[in-house]
Scaffold this motif. Sequence first.
Motif, PDB file in Angstrom:
ATOM      1  N   THR A 164       0.839  -1.200   0.000  1.00 21.75           N
ATOM      2  CA  THR A 164       0.000   0.000   0.000  1.00 21.75           C
ATOM      3  C   THR A 164       0.874   1.251   0.000  1.00 21.75           C
ATOM      4  OG1 THR A 164      -1.567  -1.230   1.333  1.00 21.75           O
ATOM      5  CG2 THR A 164      -1.907   1.141   1.181  1.00 21.75           C
ATOM      6  N   ARG A 165       1.904   1.228   0.842  1.00 24.50           N
ATOM      7  CA  ARG A 165       2.778   2.394   0.923  1.00 24.50           C
ATOM      8  C   ARG A 165       3.573   2.592  -0.354  1.00 24.50           C
ATOM      9  NH1 ARG A 165       4.392   1.471   7.223  1.00 24.50           N
ATOM     10  NH2 ARG A 165       2.223   1.174   7.782  1.00 24.50           N
ATOM     11  N   ARG A 167       2.626   1.768  -3.315  1.00 21.33           N
ATOM     12  CA  ARG A 167       1.727   2.344  -4.319  1.00 21.33           C
ATOM     13  C   ARG A 167       1.453   3.813  -4.028  1.00 21.33           C
ATOM     14  NH1 ARG A 167      -3.354  -0.161  -4.436  1.00 21.33           N
ATOM     15  NH2 ARG A 167      -2.865  -1.186  -2.479  1.00 21.33           N
ATOM     16  N   ALA A 168       1.389   4.162  -2.740  1.00 19.21           N
ATOM     17  CA  ALA A 168       1.190   5.567  -2.374  1.00 19.21           C
ATOM     18  C   ALA A 168       2.369   6.410  -2.849  1.00 19.21           C
ATOM     19  CB  ALA A 168       1.003   5.703  -0.865  1.00 19.21           C
ATOM     20  N   ASP A 171       2.199   6.820  -6.521  1.00 15.99           N
ATOM     21  CA  ASP A 171       1.090   7.682  -6.916  1.00 15.99           C
ATOM     22  C   ASP A 171       1.437   9.156  -6.727  1.00 15.99           C
ATOM     23  OD1 ASP A 171      -1.346   8.669  -7.584  1.00 15.99           O
ATOM     24  OD2 ASP A 171      -2.481   7.619  -6.048  1.00 15.99           O
ATOM     25  N   ASP A 172       1.944   9.528  -5.575  1.00 18.19           N
ATOM     26  CA  ASP A 172       2.221  10.926  -5.268  1.00 18.19           C
ATOM     27  C   ASP A 172       3.277  10.987  -4.163  1.00 18.19           C
ATOM     28  OD1 ASP A 172       2.220  13.585  -4.535  1.00 18.19           O
ATOM     29  OD2 ASP A 172       0.058  13.820  -4.725  1.00 18.19           O
ATOM     30  N   ASP A 174       5.224  13.307  -3.082  1.00 18.92           N
ATOM     31  CA  ASP A 174       5.210  14.465  -2.190  1.00 18.92           C
ATOM     32  C   ASP A 174       4.155  14.311  -1.111  1.00 18.92           C
ATOM     33  OD1 ASP A 174       7.207  15.591  -3.680  1.00 18.92           O
ATOM     34  OD2 ASP A 174       5.830  16.692  -4.979  1.00 18.92           O
ATOM     35  N   LEU A 175       2.974  13.861  -1.529  1.00 20.83           N
ATOM     36  CA  LEU A 175       1.897  13.669  -0.560  1.00 20.83           C
ATOM     37  C   LEU A 175       2.278  12.578   0.437  1.00 20.83           C
ATOM     38  CD1 LEU A 175      -0.937  14.503   0.311  1.00 20.83           C
ATOM     39  CD2 LEU A 175      -1.861  12.761  -1.197  1.00 20.83           C
ATOM     40  N   ALA A 176       2.934  11.532  -0.061  1.00 22.24           N
ATOM     41  CA  ALA A 176       3.366  10.453   0.831  1.00 22.24           C
ATOM     42  C   ALA A 176       4.315  11.000   1.894  1.00 22.24           C
ATOM     43  CB  ALA A 176       4.033   9.346   0.024  1.00 22.24           C
ATOM     44  N   ALA A 177       5.243  11.864   1.482  1.00 22.16           N
ATOM     45  CA  ALA A 177       6.187  12.452   2.435  1.00 22.16           C
ATOM     46  C   ALA A 177       5.444  13.305   3.460  1.00 22.16           C
ATOM     47  CB  ALA A 177       7.228  13.293   1.698  1.00 22.16           C
ATOM     48  N   ILE A 178       4.450  14.044   2.991  1.00 17.28           N
ATOM     49  CA  ILE A 178       3.662  14.903   3.885  1.00 17.28           C
ATOM     50  C   ILE A 178       2.968  14.066   4.957  1.00 17.28           C
ATOM     51  CG2 ILE A 178       1.501  16.227   3.926  1.00 17.28           C
ATOM     52  CD1 ILE A 178       2.493  17.468   1.248  1.00 17.28           C
ATOM     53  N   GLN A 179       2.592  12.844   4.585  1.00 15.69           N
ATOM     54  CA  GLN A 179       1.877  12.013   5.546  1.00 15.69           C
ATOM     55  C   GLN A 179       2.820  11.128   6.359  1.00 15.69           C
ATOM     56  OE1 GLN A 179      -1.463  10.242   3.522  1.00 15.69           O
ATOM     57  NE2 GLN A 179      -2.349  12.268   3.236  1.00 15.69           N
ATOM     58  N   GLY A 180       4.114  11.382   6.204  1.00 16.05           N
ATOM     59  CA  GLY A 180       5.065  10.711   7.074  1.00 16.05           C
ATOM     60  C   GLY A 180       5.644   9.425   6.524  1.00 16.05           C
ATOM     61  N   VAL A 181       5.407   9.131   5.235  1.00 19.04           N
ATOM     62  CA  VAL A 181       6.046   7.964   4.637  1.00 19.04           C
ATOM     63  C   VAL A 181       7.501   8.343   4.355  1.00 19.04           C
ATOM     64  CG1 VAL A 181       6.049   6.372   2.680  1.00 19.04           C
ATOM     65  CG2 VAL A 181       3.890   7.286   3.535  1.00 19.04           C
ATOM     66  N   GLN A 182       8.418   7.447   4.720  1.00 18.35           N
ATOM     67  CA  GLN A 182       9.822   7.742   4.448  1.00 18.35           C
ATOM     68  C   GLN A 182      10.134   7.355   3.013  1.00 18.35           C
ATOM     69  OE1 GLN A 182      10.485   5.762   8.027  1.00 18.35           O
ATOM     70  NE2 GLN A 182      11.872   7.327   8.821  1.00 18.35           N
TER      71      GLN A 182
END
Lengths: 290, 233
Positions: A164-165, A167-168, A171-172, A174-182
């Motif tokens: 899931t991560r 694919r996130a 997908d995007d 920058d948005l993933a980084a904003i939500q705390g994905v490394q």
Amino acid sequence: MQFVVNGLVTGAAYALVALSFSVVFRVGRFFNFTHAAVFTWAGYFGYLCWTILGLSLWAGALLSVCLSAVLGVLLELSVYMPLHRRRASGVVLLLVSLGLYTIMQNTISMLFGDEIKRLSGNTVAEGLSVWGARATRIQLAIVIICVVVFVAFGILLRLSPFGTRLRAVADDPDLAAIQGVQVHRFRLAASALGSGLAAVVSLLMGLDVGITPTVGLNALMMGVVAVIAGGVDSTPGIFLGGILLGLAQHLGVWKIGTQWQDAIAFAVLILFLVLRPQGFFGKPLRKAAV
Amino acid sequence: MLRVDSLVTGYGKKQVVNGVSLEVGRGEIVALIGHNGAGKSTLLKAVFGLLPIWSGQVFLDSEARTTATPRAWLRAGVSYVPQGNRVFADLTVRENLEVGGITLPDKQRLRDGMERVLALFPPLKDKLKQQARTLSGGEKQMLALANALILSPRLLLLDEPSLGLAPPLVTEALGRIQQLSRDNGVTVLIVEQKVREVLKVARRVCVLRNGAVSFEGIAEELRNDTKLREVYL
């Protein structure tokens, strides 16, 4: 019947190459030529391990796959991540990767020479009978491994938190980084996964037909055709794309002649680009968010 | 709660924010308004650690957090919703929320958080298995907000939540944010272009012009004083 079996074997190999490329492409979002170089190097790692060091089949394979994954990660760490950080465009990344590919391919030529190297030793593999056609053990292995890898990969991508991560991030980012994905970790994981997968195919194809310094680029081209036919974000589409491309090529060889093999692949490519650029199951194309 | 002290930042070599200082008190809604290119979004990005801060400082509860990464902000209870109500279009609504909640320490908190935001945004409940690309503009806005709220933040940084929404939905979205702040004590710093609407929900307002604060005061003053409005908007 022989052409169907040959087509399935080639198609399975193309599908695997395509899958490995799509892993790298989805996260990096640019045409990464060094993926072809990693593919080639994987074959020569196999040559080193088996022919020169004399390791057993499994030990040599494992070591080669790991070395290739490390190579992919090192390229990502030393070249692509700094470029991503500077917001380099896709064209810049493509040109850098093309330059690096050329260097890496020529390094192989320098070290090992341009002639074909056999990975399977000197024993001629005995053929097995499949539906009245002949296939070697290694060719059967390609088909079986292809199916296993695709099923495993589909499960990993759809059902695990890691998938899931990933694919996130694809997908995007920058948005993933904003939500705390490394995000950088997933870039590294994707290059390790893609490179390791490329190494598996490279070794299998090397055992089947041998290796030269240009195997990587040839394989990548076919893989990319399969990716475009299948749609880059669709795992089943990539599988189908690879198999159909393999079948189309061998049907062509049977009906027209071997010299048309590549022409058939690129005819498939052009057909898809004109008629259905998103692939079989792909969603409509959208512009990447800036 | 949040204090920004003479912050300077920009893109590449281009300086966009030229020494902005502002403060957001606990529980209040502060609106950041100004013309296009005034540096509102840039300021928010720099505060959240998405752009390097060239000089100046950022404090959360009097603790210096100038160099904090997005992950560190999330862990400290600060969420940021970027412009355009971005969601992961390829992921389902449920998967979006799972990614939104990845900094939560365990699965139980994720489940609780999911239940809580779905209670806040009931329309999302029936669409958990749908890809986010199939959502309407209003639903995407809810999902973007839900992704931030799943972490139960104390402070929300919102970048133009009304962007791309139809006029009645703008009022609804801003009303929802106001209600959220009132009910849960969430502090909000909100960048908005829809000045008239945001002045109705904000307590204080900060006007940026060319990367610097040109007016700071109570939202009501700006709303009622036509002269002030002419000068600053």
